[in-house]
Design a protein around this motif. Structure first.
Motif, mmCIF file in Angstrom:
data_model
loop_
_atom_site.group_PDB
_atom_site.id
_atom_site.type_symbol
_atom_site.label_atom_id
_atom_site.label_comp_id
_atom_site.label_asym_id
_atom_site.label_seq_id
_atom_site.Cartn_x
_atom_site.Cartn_y
_atom_site.Cartn_z
ATOM 1 N N CYS A 134 24.853 54.163 32.814
ATOM 2 C CA CYS A 134 25.318 54.866 34.011
ATOM 3 C C CYS A 134 26.449 55.810 33.654
ATOM 4 C CB CYS A 134 25.766 53.871 35.075
ATOM 5 S SG CYS A 134 27.244 52.925 34.639
ATOM 6 N N TYR A 135 27.007 55.640 32.449
ATOM 7 C CA TYR A 135 28.052 56.519 31.915
ATOM 8 C C TYR A 135 29.363 56.449 32.695
ATOM 9 C CZ TYR A 135 23.576 58.323 30.326
ATOM 10 O OH TYR A 135 22.300 58.399 29.841
ATOM 11 N N THR A 136 29.521 55.418 33.530
ATOM 12 C CA THR A 136 30.793 55.281 34.244
ATOM 13 C C THR A 136 31.944 55.096 33.251
ATOM 14 O OG1 THR A 136 29.534 54.178 35.955
ATOM 15 C CG2 THR A 136 31.921 54.082 36.150
ATOM 16 N N CYS A 137 31.682 54.325 32.199
ATOM 17 C CA CYS A 137 32.722 54.104 31.179
ATOM 18 C C CYS A 137 33.087 55.424 30.514
ATOM 19 C CB CYS A 137 32.229 53.101 30.133
ATOM 20 S SG CYS A 137 30.629 53.507 29.415
ATOM 21 N N GLU A 138 32.053 56.202 30.232
ATOM 22 C CA GLU A 138 32.272 57.487 29.566
ATOM 23 C C GLU A 138 33.145 58.400 30.431
ATOM 24 O OE1 GLU A 138 28.670 59.162 28.004
ATOM 25 O OE2 GLU A 138 29.446 61.207 28.128
ATOM 26 N N MET A 139 32.881 58.382 31.736
ATOM 27 C CA MET A 139 33.667 59.238 32.623
ATOM 28 C C MET A 139 35.079 58.689 32.815
ATOM 29 S SD MET A 139 30.869 60.408 35.423
ATOM 30 C CE MET A 139 29.752 59.040 35.372
ATOM 31 N N THR A 140 35.219 57.368 32.645
ATOM 32 C CA THR A 140 36.531 56.738 32.854
ATOM 33 C C THR A 140 37.428 56.853 31.634
ATOM 34 O OG1 THR A 140 35.447 55.140 34.296
ATOM 35 C CG2 THR A 140 37.648 54.583 33.536
ATOM 36 N N CYS A 141 36.835 56.844 30.441
ATOM 37 C CA CYS A 141 37.622 56.796 29.207
ATOM 38 C C CYS A 141 38.607 57.959 29.140
ATOM 39 C CB CYS A 141 36.707 56.827 27.986
ATOM 40 S SG CYS A 141 37.658 56.784 26.447
ATOM 41 N N PRO A 142 39.908 57.650 29.064
ATOM 42 C CA PRO A 142 40.898 58.733 29.086
ATOM 43 C C PRO A 142 40.987 59.500 27.770
ATOM 44 C CG PRO A 142 42.005 56.603 28.970
ATOM 45 C CD PRO A 142 40.542 56.314 29.042
ATOM 46 N N GLY A 155 38.128 60.093 25.733
ATOM 47 C CA GLY A 155 36.823 60.633 25.330
ATOM 48 C C GLY A 155 36.183 59.900 24.167
ATOM 49 N N ALA A 156 36.424 58.586 24.090
ATOM 50 C CA ALA A 156 35.890 57.835 22.950
ATOM 51 C C ALA A 156 34.445 57.381 23.176
ATOM 52 C CB ALA A 156 36.772 56.623 22.667
ATOM 53 N N ILE A 157 33.960 57.514 24.402
ATOM 54 C CA ILE A 157 32.610 57.013 24.700
ATOM 55 C C ILE A 157 31.660 58.194 24.892
ATOM 56 C CG2 ILE A 157 31.249 55.587 26.278
ATOM 57 C CD1 ILE A 157 33.722 53.990 26.887
ATOM 58 N N GLU A 158 30.492 58.108 24.260
ATOM 59 C CA GLU A 158 29.497 59.165 24.409
ATOM 60 C C GLU A 158 28.108 58.552 24.439
ATOM 61 O OE1 GLU A 158 28.989 61.205 20.290
ATOM 62 O OE2 GLU A 158 31.157 60.906 20.559
ATOM 63 N N HIS A 159 27.094 59.377 24.702
ATOM 64 C CA HIS A 159 25.740 58.816 24.797
ATOM 65 C C HIS A 159 24.686 59.810 24.338
ATOM 66 C CE1 HIS A 159 25.847 61.110 28.621
ATOM 67 N NE2 HIS A 159 24.550 61.233 28.418
ATOM 68 N N ASP A 160 23.506 59.275 23.971
ATOM 69 C CA ASP A 160 22.323 60.115 23.827
ATOM 70 C C ASP A 160 21.301 59.569 24.827
ATOM 71 O OD1 ASP A 160 21.327 57.788 22.736
ATOM 72 O OD2 ASP A 160 20.844 58.644 20.765
ATOM 73 N N ASP A 161 20.007 59.907 24.652
ATOM 74 C CA ASP A 161 19.028 59.425 25.623
ATOM 75 C C ASP A 161 18.774 57.931 25.471
ATOM 76 O OD1 ASP A 161 18.809 61.847 26.760
ATOM 77 O OD2 ASP A 161 17.001 62.456 25.674
ATOM 78 N N ASN A 162 19.300 57.354 24.388
ATOM 79 C CA ASN A 162 19.001 55.968 24.064
ATOM 80 C C ASN A 162 20.145 55.013 24.432
ATOM 81 O OD1 ASN A 162 17.102 54.245 22.982
ATOM 82 N ND2 ASN A 162 18.106 54.216 20.972
ATOM 83 N N ASN A 163 21.334 55.266 23.906
ATOM 84 C CA ASN A 163 22.440 54.319 24.031
ATOM 85 C C ASN A 163 23.752 54.997 24.416
ATOM 86 O OD1 ASN A 163 20.951 52.082 23.369
ATOM 87 N ND2 ASN A 163 21.513 52.103 21.206
ATOM 88 N N VAL A 164 24.657 54.176 24.918
ATOM 89 C CA VAL A 164 26.034 54.612 25.140
ATOM 90 C C VAL A 164 26.872 53.941 24.050
ATOM 91 C CG1 VAL A 164 27.918 54.753 26.791
ATOM 92 C CG2 VAL A 164 25.559 54.651 27.599
ATOM 93 N N VAL A 165 27.705 54.708 23.368
ATOM 94 C CA VAL A 165 28.374 54.200 22.164
ATOM 95 C C VAL A 165 29.868 54.514 22.198
ATOM 96 C CG1 VAL A 165 26.273 54.457 20.802
ATOM 97 C CG2 VAL A 165 27.911 56.334 20.888
#
Lengths: 483, 393
Positions: B18-26, B28-38
């Protein structure tokens, strides 16, 4: 000083927008509030209203504060007005005003366009609660019942969010629109909800999971693009709504996944290897994979209709005026104006489906839909891995965009799930294999018997891998009121 | 070999992208491709902002690694790799805390187990390090009660209210308390660790509060600060810490708890947890609790109200009546203890002053011999099984 992070409970309506100081809007909302409570109370069966549900409530809009879990009776849930914190010096991300300071008030020339977007978004929120109103009675577990009610109260809160915008920024006609949101009703003859998908029934739990997976995902994409809006209060509202929407995606994806898992496990246990041995599989009290695929075809094709016409001047105008952006606009590496760009859309020319380049500005809907399709495909990948892991030979597929459409260029033709244009005759013959039949519906309905013992699950659905809020397997997510 | 590091990871089987973590991370340490969020190990600073916002629980995953998993590796995962076996050095290779100072303190406290501790197989998943020295939680004191009637031995029950902050803590975990002021070098004081003495649903069920059991130490900076705090005062808290000294969820598990003084804190939490959740038969709990005198034994009053069917109590006093240490009582109850030692459902917890370890070890050695077993071998099996836990200071 006004505290804009923590939620204030000093008015009847929890909020982080300083309602206590904003008498006019507070009065309007308080006037609207009883109607809302009536709407809610008339909607959900009474014994659930009295039950204690383990729900999460936002107590602040910073990351550590919006997931407080506790037991609450749903009518006492703290619905409120919560906006993501204002970003200082935020600029309009796209369109002809790109780079200008974001608007804190409604720009006159875009007033009607903005109001319409907000009303449409607002109309979907109560619509889905209405569609799902009776599902609690047949919940396959207390865990699933909790998840349903969490989705319901948050959709209710999203209605509040849109109503706040209407009452705060659109004066008298905003207040009228807010009242109308409580008058329209899903499936109603005289005053239906505005979008087709929100007037369809949600007759069973598989439909609910498909709905939260596909239809709520459309909601997520719409919110994502409104979160880019140059109208800052709308952007902030949608940004906070997205944090809640994620839970709805979760319910959908894991729900369908757990149904698939129960089916595969039951097949393995009974030594059935052919996924099309439907009668035998159904005898095990689980839903056969081909029927799940048919449900998927139905919900997916309905959700594509929600994106509107493939080529749309309305969407172009909304983008160009900075009202509605693209998915992840901030991360797209272009000029954010799309003046001379093109975008490839599929359309029908001389009875054939062909790819066509059109001005990118008019293909905004299509682009959002393509992003949606990519996002939706992710879950299927997971489900297929589960099926493969269980050793069953079957693969879930998204049908072609031309399949079973009511809106857009493909509504004029009949196409099979592979996207081949076929005659009406061929459609009539094939449709029973592509979309759920009455018999399929009746079979699924026959499985919808409640399972209300903590830690127990109906035969057709597997328990979740992880509990909500890290709770153990037998946690009593809903303390049922048995009157 | 490089020094192992702790790495934040996301469980790809549970994550729904859902990428909520990615949007929350202050940062920018979280990113994703079509497969996983890392999570990018180079930029993640353990701020924990992403933990509460995750709708699935897939976000709270940690591994100790010699070489952090690259983004490419994480993108290719279909499931989370197991924790690799990196040796017995708990401070370096354990996951009891993310910050090094706290990890070192806990490793020191766990030393008496004779090897790296493991959590009970059925223990709930602990959250660790939600708050640290740089970003502590602020709690309000809502109670500070004397537990003893001995001026030489002032032990207090202190209740901390966390207000609206998420602070998920399990029985047996510890929190850090930051004493105000600075040290001789002008640096802020490091947090001091205290074991939580209330169960996971709060000192008062349903309230977001927890209790600590604190003994006033002569000249002790933090203990005097805490013991003197009035109701309403605010205190800076870090943690929670600890990932192995935990209660098994299995009601049939038999608990053998041995403690002295404030070492009773986790035992109180265990007892209250069972008291609040049991509705049926249980494996039972047996406690050997040593103090100098009756008046200096924390929770003497409340303990007298706990039914024997739930908790069998052996309260022993070293300066009163028949002077007795916990190890003496263990020997006196040899038969019963031997039975527990031999039972694969038994979990042993030892908590208190470092000085008690030796005597308890000796008693166990004697008792094991009486059933023809070697204590060290038994202990190592139990520890590997997640059934032997020591926390001494």
């Amino acid at each position: 000083m006004l505290d804009l992070i923590n939620v204030s409970y000093d008015t009847q309506i929890p909020n982080n927008v300083g309602l206590a100081q904003d008498k006019k809007v507070l009065k309007a909302l308080e006037k609207w509030h009883p109607g809302y409570i009536n709407w809610w109370n008339d909607l959900i069966p009474q014994n659930f209203q009295e039950s204690m549900v383990y729900l999460r409530t936002a107590v602040s809009v910073d990351p550590k504060g919006w997931a407080k879990f506790d037991y609450v009776k749903m009518p006492e849930y703290r619905w409120g007005v919560l906006l993501a914190p204002q970003v200082e010096d935020r600029r309009i991300p796209m369109g002809e005003h790109a780079g200008e300071l974001a608007w804190q008030e409604v720009p006159g020339e875009y007033r009607n366009m903005l109001k319409r977007l907000i009303v449409i978004q607002g109309d979907t929120e109560p619509g889905s609660v209405e569609q799902q109103r009776f599902l609690g009675l047949t919940a396959p577990s207390l865990y699933d019942m909790r998840n349903l009610f969490q989705v319901n109260v948050e959709e209710g809160r999203h209605l509040w969010a849109m109503v706040y915008l209407l009452q705060k920024y659109f004066g008298k006609d905003g207040r009228e629109e807010a009242d109308d949101l409580l008058i329209r009703s899903s499936g109603s003859e005289e005053a239906p909800r505005m979008l087709g998908a929100f007037n369809e029934e949600t007759p069973d739990w598989l439909s609910f999971f498909m709905f939260t997976y596909f239809t709520d995902r459309d909601g997520k994409m719409q919110l994502e693009s409104l979160a880019q809006s140059g109208f800052d209060p709308l952007s902030r509202t949608c940004r906070f709504m997205l944090t809640e929407e994620a839970h709805h995606m979760f319910v959908g994806e894991t729900g369908v996944g757990r149904v698939i898992q129960a089916t595969c496990e039951a097949m393995n246990k009974a030594g059935i290897t052919d996924p099309y041995d439907i009668d035998k599989i159904r005898d095990l009290g689980v839903i056969d994979l081909p029927t799940i695929q048919k449900k998927l075809n139905l919900h997916y094709s309905l959700s594509l209709d929600l994106f509107g016409q493939e080529v749309s001047t309305n969407a172009a105008n909304a983008f160009n005026s900075g009202i509605k952006g693209r998915y992840m606009e901030m991360r797209i590496d272009d000029d954010h104006k799309l003046k001379d760009d093109t975008y490839v859309v599929r359309t029908i020319v001389d009875g054939k489906i062909v790819a066509q380049e059109v001005p990118a500005l008019t293909a905004i809907n299509m682009r959002l839909r393509d992003d949606y399709v990519r996002d939706a495909a992710g879950g299927l990948g997971r489900w297929n891995k589960q099926i493969a892991k269980a050793g069953v030979e079957f693969e879930m597929k998204l049908p072609d965009e031309a399949f079973h459409r009511q809106i857009g260029v493909f509504s004029a033709i009949r196409a099979n799930p592979e996207g081949v244009i076929i005659t009406q005759d061929a459609w009539d013959k094939g449709v029973k294999d592509w979309l759920p039949t009455k018999e399929d519906g009746a079979f699924i309905q026959s499985l919808m018997v409640p399972c209300f013992e903590p830690g127990k699950y109906a035969s057709w659905i597997a328990p979740p891998k992880v509990g909500i809020d890290n709770k153990p397997g037998d946690f009593e997510y809903v303390k049922l009121h048995m009157a | 070999m490089n020094k192992p590091v702790k790495q934040h990871l996301i469980d790809p089987e549970i994550c729904i992208r859902c990428y909520t973590c990615e949007m929350t991370c202050p940062v920018g340490a979280i990113e994703h491709d079509d497969n996983n969020v890392v999570v990018n190990a180079d930029s993640c600073n353990f701020c924990m902002d992403c933990i509460p916002v995750c709708p699935t629980g897939s976000i709270d995953e940690w591994r100790v690694v010699v070489e952090p998993y690259s983004l490419e590796a994480q993108y290719s995962w279909e499931e989370l790799p197991e924790q690799e076996e990196l040796g017995q050095d708990e401070a370096a290779t354990g996951l009891e805390a993310l910050d090094d100072a706290m990890a070192a303190l806990l490793a020191e406290a766990h030393k008496g187990a004779g090897g790296k501790a493991k959590a009970p197989a059925t223990a709930a998943k602990p959250s660790i390090n939600m708050y640290n020295l740089g970003k502590p939680a602020t709690a309000k004191i809502t109670g500070n009660y004397p537990l003893t009637d001995d001026p030489e031995h002032d032990v207090r029950h202190i209740i901390l209210d966390l207000g609206n902050l998420p602070f998920p803590v399990l029985e047996g975990q510890s929190v850090g308390i930051i004493p105000p002021g600075t040290d001789a070098e002008g640096k802020p004081h490091l947090p001091r660790l205290y074991s939580v003495s209330s169960p996971r649903d709060g000192e008062r069920p349903g309230f977001n509060n927890l209790s600590l059991t604190v003994k006033r130490e002569a000249g002790g900076l933090c203990s005097n600060y805490l013991c003197d705090l009035p109701t309403g005062a605010e205190v800076q808290v870090t943690g929670p810490f600890g990932a192995t000294f935990l209660l098994p969820a299995d009601a049939e598990a038999k608990l053998l708890m041995i403690c002295t003084g404030t070492g009773s804190a986790p035992m109180r939490a265990f007892t209250m947890r069972r008291q609040r959740t049991l509705n049926g038969p249980s494996g039972g709990m047996t406690m050997f609790f040593g103090a100098r005198t009756k008046k200096s034994l924390p929770y003497f009053g409340p303990l007298s109200k706990v039914p024997k069917s739930l908790l069998e109590q052996h309260l022993v006093y070293s300066r009163e009546g028949e002077k007795e240490y916990v190890q003496d009582r263990l020997i006196a109850e040899e038969e019963k203890v031997a039975e527990l030692l031999a039972d694969p459902k038994t979990h042993i917890y030892i908590c208190g002053l470092r000085g008690m370890e030796e005597g308890v070890e000796r008693a166990f050695t004697t008792i094991a011999e009486s059933i023809g077993e070697q204590w060290i071998a038994m202990r190592d099996v139990m520890r590997e099984d997640g059934r032997y836990h020591v926390e001494t200071y």
